[in-house]
Write an enzyme that holds these catalytic residues in place. Structure first.
Site, PDB file in Angstrom:
ATOM      1  N   GLY A  60      15.830  57.568  71.606  1.00 16.14           N
ATOM      2  CA  GLY A  60      16.672  56.484  72.124  1.00 16.14           C
ATOM      3  C   GLY A  60      18.150  56.620  71.842  1.00 16.14           C
ATOM      4  O   GLY A  60      18.987  56.133  72.601  1.00 16.14           O
ATOM      5  N   ASP A 115      19.723  53.588  67.965  1.00  9.78           N
ATOM      6  CA  ASP A 115      20.071  52.936  69.229  1.00  9.78           C
ATOM      7  C   ASP A 115      19.941  51.419  69.096  1.00  9.78           C
ATOM      8  O   ASP A 115      20.784  50.656  69.528  1.00  9.78           O
ATOM      9  CB  ASP A 115      19.184  53.462  70.375  1.00  9.78           C
ATOM     10  N   ASP A 118      15.419  46.519  65.378  1.00  7.64           N
ATOM     11  CA  ASP A 118      14.592  45.359  65.727  1.00  7.64           C
ATOM     12  C   ASP A 118      14.022  44.801  64.412  1.00  7.64           C
ATOM     13  O   ASP A 118      14.726  44.091  63.692  1.00  7.64           O
ATOM     14  CB  ASP A 118      13.531  45.914  66.697  1.00  7.64           C
ATOM     15  N   LYS A 146      18.982  43.193  66.614  1.00  9.56           N
ATOM     16  CA  LYS A 146      18.302  41.917  66.905  1.00  9.56           C
ATOM     17  C   LYS A 146      18.148  41.150  65.599  1.00  9.56           C
ATOM     18  O   LYS A 146      17.139  41.330  64.896  1.00  9.56           O
ATOM     19  CB  LYS A 146      16.915  42.190  67.501  1.00  9.56           C
ATOM     20  N   PHE A 167      12.996  42.322  74.694  1.00  9.01           N
ATOM     21  CA  PHE A 167      12.903  43.762  74.970  1.00  9.01           C
ATOM     22  C   PHE A 167      13.939  44.186  76.015  1.00  9.01           C
ATOM     23  O   PHE A 167      14.115  43.512  77.031  1.00  9.01           O
ATOM     24  CB  PHE A 167      11.497  44.098  75.458  1.00  9.01           C
ATOM     25  N   ARG A 180      15.495  55.371  80.458  1.00 11.00           N
ATOM     26  CA  ARG A 180      16.508  55.848  79.507  1.00 11.00           C
ATOM     27  C   ARG A 180      17.804  56.248  80.202  1.00 11.00           C
ATOM     28  O   ARG A 180      18.875  56.184  79.611  1.00 11.00           O
ATOM     29  CB  ARG A 180      15.999  57.074  78.734  1.00 11.00           C
TER      30      ARG A 180
HETATM   31  P1  5GP Z   1      12.249  48.716  64.543  1.00  8.84           P
HETATM   32  O1  5GP Z   1      11.601  49.768  63.701  1.00  8.84           O
HETATM   33  O2  5GP Z   1      13.611  48.269  64.054  1.00  8.84           O
HETATM   34  O3  5GP Z   1      11.331  47.553  64.787  1.00  8.84           O
HETATM   35  O4  5GP Z   1      12.469  49.335  65.975  1.00  8.84           O
HETATM   36  C1  5GP Z   1      13.291  50.406  66.148  1.00  8.84           C
HETATM   37  C2  5GP Z   1      12.850  51.288  67.290  1.00  8.84           C
HETATM   38  O5  5GP Z   1      11.969  50.611  68.185  1.00  8.84           O
HETATM   39  C3  5GP Z   1      14.049  51.669  68.108  1.00  8.84           C
HETATM   40  O6  5GP Z   1      14.615  52.883  67.668  1.00  8.84           O
HETATM   41  C4  5GP Z   1      13.475  51.757  69.515  1.00  8.84           C
HETATM   42  O7  5GP Z   1      12.920  53.034  69.714  1.00  8.84           O
HETATM   43  C5  5GP Z   1      12.358  50.746  69.520  1.00  8.84           C
HETATM   44  N1  5GP Z   1      12.800  49.434  70.030  1.00  8.84           N
HETATM   45  C6  5GP Z   1      13.051  48.295  69.329  1.00  8.84           C
HETATM   46  N2  5GP Z   1      13.428  47.293  70.128  1.00  8.84           N
HETATM   47  C7  5GP Z   1      13.448  47.812  71.381  1.00  8.84           C
HETATM   48  C8  5GP Z   1      13.790  47.260  72.665  1.00  8.84           C
HETATM   49  O8  5GP Z   1      14.160  46.101  72.849  1.00  8.84           O
HETATM   50  N3  5GP Z   1      13.704  48.121  73.717  1.00  8.84           N
HETATM   51  C9  5GP Z   1      13.290  49.409  73.591  1.00  8.84           C
HETATM   52  N4  5GP Z   1      13.250  50.133  74.707  1.00  8.84           N
HETATM   53  N5  5GP Z   1      12.960  49.959  72.399  1.00  8.84           N
HETATM   54  C10 5GP Z   1      13.049  49.167  71.305  1.00  8.84           C
END
Ligand code: 5GP
Length: 190
Positions: A60, A115, A118, A146, A167, A180
């Site tokens: 990403g 990128d 979350d 987020k 999302f 992407r």
């Molecule tokens: P986390 O581990 O912080 O929950 O999520 C991080 C990873 O999840 C990011 O690097 C991305 O690959 C994916 N991700 C999290 N939120 C989103 C979103 O809203 N859209 C997309 N396409 N990927 C997300």
């Protein structure tokens, strides 16, 4: 000409379809580029006289990181690793390292580049992995953050934009591997 512009805008606002989901326009490429330029200037000011290593999380981060590097005015090195925690539009909560970094980063100043942050599970796992490698310092950067979804205590030093817990796709971010290459960011329609 005016009619063509209006028709294009109406068409654009309707959103796009990726597989079974509709996404509506959310952040323009121009807004993203402005946020990235601002981040690159702040990071450069913080690393004057140093050669930081920017470590990006594939896949990403690729568009964010390439645009960031073009705006970064100092010396730097880059490396990548690959981690995965998302299936479809949901986080699995389980972060897998699919590919580790190949360069020796002992004694280096590191900036971890995401990128999107979350839950923070990926960034946290990455931080744990890199801190075992005897580096001089670690800071964290993300294009999108987020805050309502974030579950970790780890400080995020550089944030491009705060977004709600919805999302998004585009500008490097995918849905089931697609989207992407979209220059703007789109949000999942309710
Ligand atoms: P986390 O581990 O912080 O929950 O999520 C991080 C990873 O999840 C990011 O690097 C991305 O690959 C994916 N991700 C999290 N939120 C989103 C979103 O809203 N859209 C997309 N396409 N990927 C997300």
């Amino acid at each position: 000409m005016l009619i063509a512009t209006v028709l294009f805008k109406l068409y654009y606002m309707q959103g796009i379809q990726i597989i079974d989901k509709t996404f509506i326009p959310y952040i323009t490429n121009e807004e993203l580029e402005q946020a990235i330029k601002r981040l690159a200037t702040i990071v450069h000011n913080d690393y004057k006289g140093e050669i930081p290593v920017f470590i990006g999380v594939l896949n990403g981060v690729i568009i964010f990181m390439s645009d960031f590097l073009k705006q970064y005015k100092g010396d730097c090195e880059i490396s990548f690793l690959q981690m995965k925690s998302y299936e479809g539009t949901q986080t699995t909560g389980n972060v897998k390292t699919l590919m580790d970094i190949s360069m020796d980063i002992t004694g280096r100043h590191i900036v971890l580049m995401e990128d999107i942050v979350d839950t923070g599970n990926t960034l946290y796992a990455l931080h744990q992995l890199i801190s075992r490698k005897k580096v001089k310092s670690i800071r964290t950067a993300t294009l999108l953050y987020k805050p309502d979804a974030y579950k970790k205590d780890l400080n995020i030093d550089y944030i491009g934009m705060h977004i709600p817990d919805k999302f998004v796709v585009g500008f490097g971010l995918d849905y089931e591997g697609l989207g992407r290459n979209l220059p703007d960011i789109y949000q999942l329609k309710d």
